[in-house]
Design an enzyme around this catalytic site. Structure first.
Site, short mmCIF file in Angstrom:
data_model
loop_
_atom_site.label_atom_id
_atom_site.label_comp_id
_atom_site.label_asym_id
_atom_site.label_seq_id
_atom_site.Cartn_x
_atom_site.Cartn_y
_atom_site.Cartn_z
N LYS A 1 39.76 -9.83 3.30
CA LYS A 1 38.42 -9.68 2.76
C LYS A 1 37.41 -9.67 3.91
CE LYS A 1 35.45 -12.05 -0.66
NZ LYS A 1 35.41 -13.21 -1.59
N SER B 1 34.01 -11.81 -6.18
CA SER B 1 33.68 -11.31 -4.85
C SER B 1 34.89 -10.79 -4.10
CB SER B 1 32.94 -12.38 -4.04
OG SER B 1 33.79 -13.42 -3.64
N SER C 1 36.23 -16.44 -7.57
CA SER C 1 36.25 -15.17 -6.84
C SER C 1 37.60 -14.77 -6.28
CB SER C 1 35.22 -15.21 -5.70
OG SER C 1 33.93 -15.01 -6.23
#
Length: 500
Positions: free
Chosen positions: A107, A187, A211
């Site tokens: 990420k 997210s 998330s």
């Protein structure tokens, strides 16, 4: 909701699903969608597969598939060189462990010294950080191939009051690979969508509340939110050090567990493999606000658990309304403290006030939604030295832990099971998200582990089952999740439908 049978799977790989490229790695005889890390390592040990070939297959798949999904921001130009070094270790008997040669996506709020780390914001789109995050150092030391960076909800969805998950000014909108006009949630949207689309063997996400697990559920993959402190947060763009954690996302539980064993960086892998569900006691937490179709998936999972010998009792963890009332005020104060400390290590805006001004003067930052209300509220929030904040955080953490601990103890439970997510909503920048999903909050606030496994679907849209247990019970919970995965077998490859 079940996996395709063996004959149907072979047929599907031969002809492809409507609108979807099969996940077979041509020339390697591997179905990337179903292959596990132990299976890949066995083939490497036998000389039937190289890390270079595996990495090349994933890079080609990113090239061919990701234009529909928009999950991968960038690939690492050294990925094939990393893989070649792993091949040397495999040939010389110097393999570093189960992740050696395995492609991993990160990420883009996880610092990498050789690639930009933006948190999805143009404010951080300049030079890369000076050092890798601790978790990246551990992955590299284990021989994993850092394949690239995934898109995310900008600033991990902590900017606007009505954000659109999976959108960032840097990467645009990530799509749900099952139905492309639907949202990927949370997210860690790009990490989940990339794993679902078989663009990497595993990916790393981060969570403050939901998330990791919500995008895992909504994209039909496994996501594990570790206990707070199991994975180092050093070098990860923060929201709150009281709740933030990175964790693994994978297409199966064993890959998630093996990845966690590397991320935690301490001692031998304690993952015992799947337990039997016989004799286990599972608390079923229904969330009727997610709708009758989701409740039907939960009921079906409970029936399968009972058929496998588990005892399932219905529960309602207490204190949920108070947790919802207290969480945001605490996070606002913590974000101001933690983001200022992080920005001081990077080139660009030096603190939250400068970041707010940056967004006001860069129109592209407002091209999906304009709001930065959470930034503005955080700037005005009491500092973390204020007694008002301290009282809120103390009550919040205490109630979250009691909500789990008391429920587990009162019913003699091994875990609490709840729906992870509703069916994916249609992505809409003007409306924002439609994500009232309370099941992640108790574990997120308490700092306890949770793991989402695929449980079924509503039409084409996956629904996950969220398992929660007590503090530092990560590998025991993953073992239980592995048993649930075998009983439920709900994962199926996405079909990249344009709408639905």
């Amino acid at each position: 909701m079940r996996r395709l049978g063996a004959v149907m799977l072979v047929t599907a790989l031969a002809i492809g699903f409507p609108g979807s490229p099969p996940a077979e790695a041509h020339g390697l005889g591997i179905d990337l969608d179903s292959a596990t890390i132990p299976q890949l390592q066995d083939r490497m040990a036998r000389g039937q597969l190289s890390a270079t070939a595996l990495t090349g297959a994933y890079l080609r798949r990113i090239r061919d598939v990701d234009p529909r999904v928009h999950a991968v921001l960038r690939t690492d130009p050294t990925a094939l060189a990393q893989a070649a070094a792993s091949d040397v270790r495999h040939r010389t008997g110097a393999v570093r462990g189960p992740l050696d040669g395995i492609p991993v996506l990160l990420k883009d709020n996880i610092d990498t010294r050789e690639m930009p780390t933006t948190a999805g914001s143009l404010a951080l789109a300049g030079p890369p950080p000076d050092a890798d995050a601790v978790l990246v150092t551990r992955l590299r030391a284990a021989g994993a191939v850092v394949l690239g960076k995934t898109n995310l909800s900008e600033w991990a969805n902590f900017r606007a009051e009505r954000p659109t998950s999976g959108w960032s000014a840097v990467g645009g909108q990530t799509n749900n690979p099952y139905v492309l006009d639907r949202n990927p949630c949370g997210s860690s949207a790009g990490s989940a969508a990339a794993v679902a689309a078989s663009l990497s063997q595993v990916a790393i996400g981060t969570e403050t509340d939901g998330s990791i697990v919500c995008p895992a559920g909504m994209n039909g993959v496994v996501g594990h939110k570790p206990s707070l402190g199991v994975v180092s947060g050093t070098g990860v763009v923060p929201i709150s050090s009281e709740q933030d954690t990175a964790g693994p996302m994978a297409r199966n539980v064993v890959d998630a567990a093996l990845t966690l064993s590397v991320l935690r960086g301490a001692g031998p892998d304690p993952f015992p493999g799947p337990e039997s569900l016989r004799g286990k006691r599972i608390g079923l937490w229904r969330l009727p606000e997610l709708g009758p179709d989701v409740d039907a998936v939960l009921t079906g999972a409970a029936e399968r658990f009972r058929a496998a010998g588990a005892e399932v009792v219905e529960v309602t963890p207490p204190h949920q309304d108070r947790l919802a009332e207290l969480e945001m005020p605490a996070l606002l104060s913590e974000f101001h403290r933690d983001i200022d400390a992080y920005l001081a290590t990077r080139r660009g805006p030096r603190d939250l006030a400068e970041l707010i001004e940056f967004n006001r003067t860069h129109p592209r930052e407002r091209s999906c939604f304009a709001g930065q209300e959470l930034f503005e509220r955080a700037l005005a929030a009491p500092p973390t030295t204020d007694p008002r904040y301290r009282a809120i955080r103390a009550e919040l953490t205490d109630l979250a832990r009691r909500s789990i601990d008391d429920t587990l103890a009162a019913h003699h439970l091994d875990a609490i099971a709840a729906p992870t997510n509703p069916p994916a909503w249609t992505t809409d920048c003007r409306r924002g998200d439609n994500d009232i999903i309370p099941s992640s909050t108790p574990a997120a606030v308490a700092g306890y582990p949770s793991v989402s496994v695929p449980a079924g679907s509503v039409g084409e849209l996956p629904v996950g089952l969220l398992l929660t247990a007590g503090d530092r019970q990560d590998f025991r919970l993953l073992s239980l999740a592995s048993a649930a995965e075998r009983v439920l077998p709900a994962r199926r490859p996405p079909r990249y439908l344009p709408t639905g």
